[in-house]
Enzyme design. Sequence first.
Site, PDB file in Angstrom:
ATOM      1  N   ASN A   1      -2.488  -0.549   6.859  1.00  0.00           N
ATOM      2  CA  ASN A   1      -2.080  -1.880   7.296  1.00  0.00           C
ATOM      3  C   ASN A   1      -1.166  -2.610   6.299  1.00  0.00           C
ATOM      4  O   ASN A   1      -1.200  -3.826   6.165  1.00  0.00           O
ATOM      5  CB  ASN A   1      -3.316  -2.717   7.646  1.00  0.00           C
ATOM      6  CG  ASN A   1      -4.256  -2.846   6.464  1.00  0.00           C
ATOM      7  OD1 ASN A   1      -3.977  -2.349   5.384  1.00  0.00           O
ATOM      8  ND2 ASN A   1      -5.367  -3.536   6.657  1.00  0.00           N
TER       9      ASN A   1
ATOM     10  N   HIS B   1      -2.350  -5.387   0.936  1.00  0.00           N
ATOM     11  CA  HIS B   1      -3.579  -6.080   0.543  1.00  0.00           C
ATOM     12  C   HIS B   1      -3.169  -7.491   0.121  1.00  0.00           C
ATOM     13  O   HIS B   1      -2.171  -7.654  -0.577  1.00  0.00           O
ATOM     14  CB  HIS B   1      -4.259  -5.399  -0.646  1.00  0.00           C
ATOM     15  CG  HIS B   1      -5.295  -6.284  -1.282  1.00  0.00           C
ATOM     16  ND1 HIS B   1      -6.568  -6.391  -0.783  1.00  0.00           N
ATOM     17  CD2 HIS B   1      -5.216  -7.159  -2.327  1.00  0.00           C
ATOM     18  CE1 HIS B   1      -7.240  -7.277  -1.508  1.00  0.00           C
ATOM     19  NE2 HIS B   1      -6.439  -7.756  -2.444  1.00  0.00           N
TER      20      HIS B   1
ATOM     21  N   LYS C   1       0.819  -1.208   0.000  1.00  0.00           N
ATOM     22  CA  LYS C   1       0.000   0.000   0.000  1.00  0.00           C
ATOM     23  C   LYS C   1       0.860   1.268   0.000  1.00  0.00           C
ATOM     24  O   LYS C   1       2.059   1.212   0.281  1.00  0.00           O
ATOM     25  CB  LYS C   1      -0.941  -0.044   1.207  1.00  0.00           C
ATOM     26  CG  LYS C   1      -1.941  -1.213   1.127  1.00  0.00           C
ATOM     27  CD  LYS C   1      -2.990  -1.154   2.235  1.00  0.00           C
ATOM     28  CE  LYS C   1      -4.034  -2.248   2.044  1.00  0.00           C
ATOM     29  NZ  LYS C   1      -5.163  -2.115   3.005  1.00  0.00           N
TER      30      LYS C   1
ATOM     31  N   GLU D   1      -8.697 -10.787  -8.950  1.00  0.00           N
ATOM     32  CA  GLU D   1      -7.866  -9.613  -8.645  1.00  0.00           C
ATOM     33  C   GLU D   1      -6.614  -9.570  -9.515  1.00  0.00           C
ATOM     34  O   GLU D   1      -6.196  -8.494  -9.954  1.00  0.00           O
ATOM     35  CB  GLU D   1      -7.482  -9.622  -7.165  1.00  0.00           C
ATOM     36  CG  GLU D   1      -8.686  -9.397  -6.246  1.00  0.00           C
ATOM     37  CD  GLU D   1      -8.334  -9.423  -4.777  1.00  0.00           C
ATOM     38  OE1 GLU D   1      -7.194  -9.807  -4.416  1.00  0.00           O
ATOM     39  OE2 GLU D   1      -9.213  -9.055  -3.965  1.00  0.00           O
TER      40      GLU D   1
ATOM     41  N   TYR E   1     -12.554  -2.569  -4.117  1.00  0.00           N
ATOM     42  CA  TYR E   1     -13.118  -2.524  -2.769  1.00  0.00           C
ATOM     43  C   TYR E   1     -14.652  -2.409  -2.791  1.00  0.00           C
ATOM     44  O   TYR E   1     -15.250  -1.851  -1.855  1.00  0.00           O
ATOM     45  CB  TYR E   1     -12.499  -1.379  -1.964  1.00  0.00           C
ATOM     46  CG  TYR E   1     -11.084  -1.655  -1.491  1.00  0.00           C
ATOM     47  CD1 TYR E   1     -10.760  -2.853  -0.850  1.00  0.00           C
ATOM     48  CD2 TYR E   1     -10.064  -0.725  -1.656  1.00  0.00           C
ATOM     49  CE1 TYR E   1      -9.465  -3.116  -0.399  1.00  0.00           C
ATOM     50  CE2 TYR E   1      -8.765  -0.969  -1.203  1.00  0.00           C
ATOM     51  CZ  TYR E   1      -8.480  -2.168  -0.580  1.00  0.00           C
ATOM     52  OH  TYR E   1      -7.205  -2.422  -0.129  1.00  0.00           O
TER      53      TYR E   1
HETATM   54  P1  IDP Z   1      -8.347  -7.191   4.368  1.00  0.00           P
HETATM   55  O1  IDP Z   1      -7.437  -6.150   3.743  1.00  0.00           O
HETATM   56  O2  IDP Z   1      -7.743  -7.776   5.623  1.00  0.00           O
HETATM   57  O3  IDP Z   1      -8.801  -8.239   3.392  1.00  0.00           O
HETATM   58  P2  IDP Z   1     -11.000  -5.960   4.136  1.00  0.00           P
HETATM   59  O4  IDP Z   1     -12.125  -6.162   5.089  1.00  0.00           O
HETATM   60  O5  IDP Z   1     -11.101  -6.554   2.776  1.00  0.00           O
HETATM   61  O6  IDP Z   1      -9.667  -6.437   4.898  1.00  0.00           O
HETATM   62  O7  IDP Z   1     -10.792  -4.393   4.029  1.00  0.00           O
HETATM   63  C1  IDP Z   1     -10.000  -3.827   3.006  1.00  0.00           C
HETATM   64  C2  IDP Z   1      -9.195  -2.685   3.575  1.00  0.00           C
HETATM   65  O8  IDP Z   1     -10.080  -1.684   4.074  1.00  0.00           O
HETATM   66  C3  IDP Z   1      -8.328  -3.055   4.779  1.00  0.00           C
HETATM   67  O9  IDP Z   1      -7.112  -3.664   4.429  1.00  0.00           O
HETATM   68  C4  IDP Z   1      -8.139  -1.700   5.425  1.00  0.00           C
HETATM   69  O10 IDP Z   1      -7.143  -0.922   4.753  1.00  0.00           O
HETATM   70  C5  IDP Z   1      -9.487  -1.049   5.204  1.00  0.00           C
HETATM   71  N1  IDP Z   1     -10.358  -1.245   6.373  1.00  0.00           N
HETATM   72  C6  IDP Z   1     -11.018  -2.386   6.742  1.00  0.00           C
HETATM   73  N2  IDP Z   1     -11.728  -2.198   7.876  1.00  0.00           N
HETATM   74  C7  IDP Z   1     -11.526  -0.900   8.220  1.00  0.00           C
HETATM   75  C8  IDP Z   1     -11.994  -0.077   9.317  1.00  0.00           C
HETATM   76  O11 IDP Z   1     -12.758  -0.518  10.191  1.00  0.00           O
HETATM   77  N3  IDP Z   1     -11.549   1.211   9.326  1.00  0.00           N
HETATM   78  C9  IDP Z   1     -10.726   1.729   8.388  1.00  0.00           C
HETATM   79  N4  IDP Z   1     -10.268   1.012   7.353  1.00  0.00           N
HETATM   80  C10 IDP Z   1     -10.652  -0.294   7.270  1.00  0.00           C
HETATM   81 MG    MG Z   2     -10.019  -8.007   1.754  1.00  0.00          MG
END
Ligand code: IDP
Ligand code: MG
Length: 153
Positions: A112, A115, A9, A126, A49
């Site tokens: 985080n 992805h 990211k 993807e 997303y």
């Molecule tokens: P993942 O990346 O672990 O698969 P997803 O639920 O697919 O998680 O969410 C995609 C991205 O959205 C996450 O990696 C994170 O950057 C962001 N995200 C997910 N949940 C939250 C939240 O509660 N607050 C802010 N950003 C979030």
């Molecule tokens: Mg995801």
Amino acid sequence: MERTLVILKPGTVQRGLIGEVISRFEKRGLKLVAMKMKQLTPEILDVHYAHLADKPFFNWLKDAMMAAPVILCCWEGFEAVKVVREMAGATNGRKAVPGTIRGDYSVSSQENIVHTSDSVENAKIELERFFSPEDYCEYPSPLDKYLYAPDEH
Ligand code: IDP
Ligand code: MG
């Protein structure tokens, strides 16, 4: 062998962690078969997303994913989708277990680091979203016999 998508990211690029994160996948034994740097767009993020479109943080997430270029990688290996997903750790960096990538380099649910595709089916979708067939490099893996048993492929 399975293939999976990893996106380093924008924060990972800006914080100078590209090498560290790629190194983890290399050391684990995964094979890099495609990689490029790209500035993501609103259009591709709306698709990528789409499952989060109704979340209050959706626009923040999109802005964060466009704040700088990303590194797109395709990693190949036996059960690579699960292996890579578990290396990333829990979505929220504060909850991710130390030893995982997010658990070692992040303290945020948004910022985080990576992805990673969450299933074999989504990995295929993807990868097609971000890579063309000509982006992939086929090259021998002389180390395979030191990484896998004969029935692991
Ligand atoms: P993942 O990346 O672990 O698969 P997803 O639920 O697919 O998680 O969410 C995609 C991205 O959205 C996450 O990696 C994170 O950057 C962001 N995200 C997910 N949940 C939250 C939240 O509660 N607050 C802010 N950003 C979030
Ligand atoms: Mg995801």
